[in-house]
Structures are given as C-alpha cells and as structure tokens.
Design an enzyme around this catalytic site. Structure first.
Site, PDB file in Angstrom:
ATOM      1  N   ASP A   1       0.806  -1.315   0.010  1.00 32.56           N
ATOM      2  CA  ASP A   1       0.005  -0.101  -0.059  1.00 32.56           C
ATOM      3  C   ASP A   1       0.849   1.241   0.052  1.00 32.56           C
ATOM      4  OD1 ASP A   1       0.965  -0.498   2.589  1.00 32.56           O
ATOM      5  OD2 ASP A   1      -1.038  -0.773   3.488  1.00 32.56           O
TER       6      ASP A   1
ATOM      7  N   ASN B   1      -7.950  -3.515  14.536  1.00 29.25           N
ATOM      8  CA  ASN B   1      -9.452  -3.779  14.097  1.00 29.25           C
ATOM      9  C   ASN B   1      -9.229  -5.013  13.098  1.00 29.25           C
ATOM     10  OD1 ASN B   1      -8.252  -2.555  11.700  1.00 29.25           O
ATOM     11  ND2 ASN B   1      -9.768  -0.998  11.462  1.00 29.25           N
TER      12      ASN B   1
ATOM     13  N   HIS C   1      -7.513  -5.054  10.146  1.00 31.74           N
ATOM     14  CA  HIS C   1      -7.049  -4.760   8.892  1.00 31.74           C
ATOM     15  C   HIS C   1      -6.005  -5.434   8.402  1.00 31.74           C
ATOM     16  CE1 HIS C   1      -5.136  -0.661  10.240  1.00 31.74           C
ATOM     17  NE2 HIS C   1      -4.153  -1.774   9.544  1.00 31.74           N
TER      18      HIS C   1
ATOM     19  N   GLU D   1      -9.992  -2.233   5.624  1.00 29.11           N
ATOM     20  CA  GLU D   1     -10.362  -1.765   6.724  1.00 29.11           C
ATOM     21  C   GLU D   1     -11.744  -2.836   6.872  1.00 29.11           C
ATOM     22  OE1 GLU D   1      -9.216  -0.157   9.126  1.00 29.11           O
ATOM     23  OE2 GLU D   1      -8.007   1.378   8.141  1.00 29.11           O
TER      24      GLU D   1
HETATM   25  C1  F6R Z   1       1.356  -1.539   6.099  1.00 30.11           C
HETATM   26  C2  F6R Z   1       0.202  -2.368   6.279  1.00 30.11           C
HETATM   27  C3  F6R Z   1      -0.661  -2.300   7.559  1.00 30.11           C
HETATM   28  C4  F6R Z   1       0.136  -2.605   8.716  1.00 30.11           C
HETATM   29  C5  F6R Z   1      -0.717  -2.537  10.065  1.00 30.11           C
HETATM   30  C6  F6R Z   1      -0.148  -3.069  11.271  1.00 30.11           C
HETATM   31  O1  F6R Z   1       2.008  -1.733   4.825  1.00 30.11           O
HETATM   32  O2  F6R Z   1      -0.145  -2.921   5.551  1.00 30.11           O
HETATM   33  O3  F6R Z   1      -1.794  -3.043   7.319  1.00 30.11           O
HETATM   34  O4  F6R Z   1       0.495  -3.828   8.810  1.00 30.11           O
HETATM   35  O5  F6R Z   1      -1.474  -1.471  10.178  1.00 30.11           O
HETATM   36  O6  F6R Z   1       0.888  -2.005  11.517  1.00 30.11           O
HETATM   37  P1  F6R Z   1       2.132  -1.836  12.611  1.00 30.11           P
HETATM   38  O7  F6R Z   1       3.204  -3.068  11.853  1.00 30.11           O
HETATM   39  O8  F6R Z   1       2.658  -0.734  12.643  1.00 30.11           O
HETATM   40  O9  F6R Z   1       1.567  -2.388  13.993  1.00 30.11           O
END
Ligand code: F6R
Length: 247
Positions: A74, A137, A139, A144
C-alpha cells in the site's frame, strides 16, 4: 447444514526476536534457492526487525537482492514519495537503500498503476512470499473492516480512526492523507506463502478473533483462513486472549 472448512492456518507463538529471525531466514533461503524471487512487502512497525536482519545478511554477503522483485501492499494517495511518511520513504530507509535491490524491480500501487497492479504481479510470476502486519481492528494492508473479500488493488478513504492513529507521524492532523491505495484481499490471497506478524497487547483481540472465530468481512484478516500456506507469528502479548490450547 453449515459446513465450515477447517482452516490450515498455522500459529506460532515466539519472542519477537525469534519471529524476526525465522522469517528473515526463510526469505534468505528462498532468495538463495531461486533465480528470481517475488516478495510482497509491508510497512509499519511489524516487519522492521525482519528488514534489519535482511540488511545484516546482505552486509555479511549471505544474500543478494539483485534478482528480487518486490511489490508493496500500500501507499498513501497524493503524497510526495520524498515525504518521510510515505511508504516509499519507509522502504528506502529500512531496506531498499541498504541492499543491492534494483529500484526498478520495486513496486508500489499508485493512482496511475493500481488498475493493473494485480496483473503486473501475475506477469512477474506472482508473489512467492508475502509479509503482513495486522491492524488492531483486523485490517491487513489498508483493507479496513467491511472490505469485500474479492477486492483487487483499489483506492480507499481512510477511516477517521486511522487518520487519527497516523497523525502521530505528521506535524498536524491536516497533513495526514485521507486516501490510500491498497492491495485488495484477493490480491493478498494470491501469494503462495503468507506470514503475518502480530506483537503487543493491542493486537490480542484481533488475533483471538482471527484464530477462534469464523471468517467475516468485519475482520478482514480472517480471509487468511482460506489460504493453505499461512503462518501467524505472535508474541506472548498478542496471543494473550487465546482461549484454546495451540498444539
Ligand atoms: C502497512 C500495512 C498495515 C500494517 C498494520 C499494522 O503496509 O499494510 O496494514 O501492517 O497497520 O501496523 P504495525 O505493524 O505498525 O502495527
């Protein structure tokens, strides 16, 4: 009659250093065993330890990234890629500028390419190894809760809660991008192998639901139950709400 397909997801509870080591070793072995490897990469705090170990292995001449192709999950929409909060910048800082990867072999979804992103992944042979983090959550990437399981790479409006969460990295909340481009859940499911890293107490609820509840679009990560080569790596904290014994 309801028939629930039994999930093949494997769960491993390890210390964070162990998780990083196991995943980095798998990636190094994969790169050294194939002519061309396609990696699916995540940003955020979860994969940083793995990237650090990959950089060390490169410095010790244990691995080269010359024949590695990467596709990131992303990126924000309308962000300058030199902006320190962009995922381009993150990848450069943590991995790309520190190893011998050809920057032309690295890919991010963008407003220009997103309709062709899934096809581009396919044309490169598909993702061999996908690294994922998980949001509190549930995701994965920017998918989401409520995202359809069959979405390909697409543009998303960020939820207010996500904008608020991310504002800690920007000087003001107004600077946080309100849209992003993300690989879809279907895009992610095409990978041949997927590892998900979850550490810390704030991931415990999502991990418990992922492992103990049925598949639901309210928990985007639960689509992984349908994949036959997924390993969920948790530390003690992230696994703290599990009620069932894991063999
Ligand atoms: C980032 C991504 C997000 C993160 C998720 C967890 O490329 O795809 O879905 O993997 O928000 O974030 P962290 O690792 O910072 O807890």
């Amino acid at each position: 009659l309801l028939m629930f397909k039994k999930s093949n997801m494997k769960i491993k509870i390890l210390k964070k250093e162990e998780i990083d080591r196991v995943i980095a070793e798998e990636i190094i072995t994969l790169i050294n065993s194939k002519n061309k490897v396609v990696l699916g990469l995540a940003t955020g705090s979860s994969p940083i330890g793995v990237y650090d170990l990959l950089v060390k292995a490169y410095q010790n001449k244990e691995v080269s990234f010359k024949n590695v192709i990467s596709f990131n999950l992303d990126e924000y929409l309308n962000i300058d890629i030199e902006n320190k909060q962009s995922y381009h910048y993150f990848m450069k800082e943590h991995l790309f500028s520190k190893v011998d990867i050809d920057i032309n072999n690295t890919h991010f979804p963008s407003e220009e390419n997103y309709l062709k992103y899934d096809e581009e992944i396919k044309q490169n042979g598909g993702i061999d190894y996908q690294i994922l983090g998980i949001g509190s959550n549930g995701h994965i990437a920017f998918n989401e809760p409520g995202t359809m399981f069959n979405e390909k790479t697409h543009i998303v409006e960020l939820k207010n809660s996500t904008i608020k969460d991310n504002s800690r990295f920007f000087s003001s909340i107004e600077e946080v991008p309100t849209k992003a481009i993300t690989s879809g859940l279907e895009t992610i499911m095409q990978a041949r192998k997927i590892v998900l890293i979850a550490t810390g107490k704030n991931k415990a609820r999502a991990i418990c639901d992922l492992i103990e509840k049925e598949k639901t679009t309210l928990l985007p990560a639960s689509i992984l139950k349908d994949h036959d080569n997924v390993v969920i790596y948790c530390d003690e904290d992230a696994s703290s709400l599990l009620t069932k014994q894991i063999a």
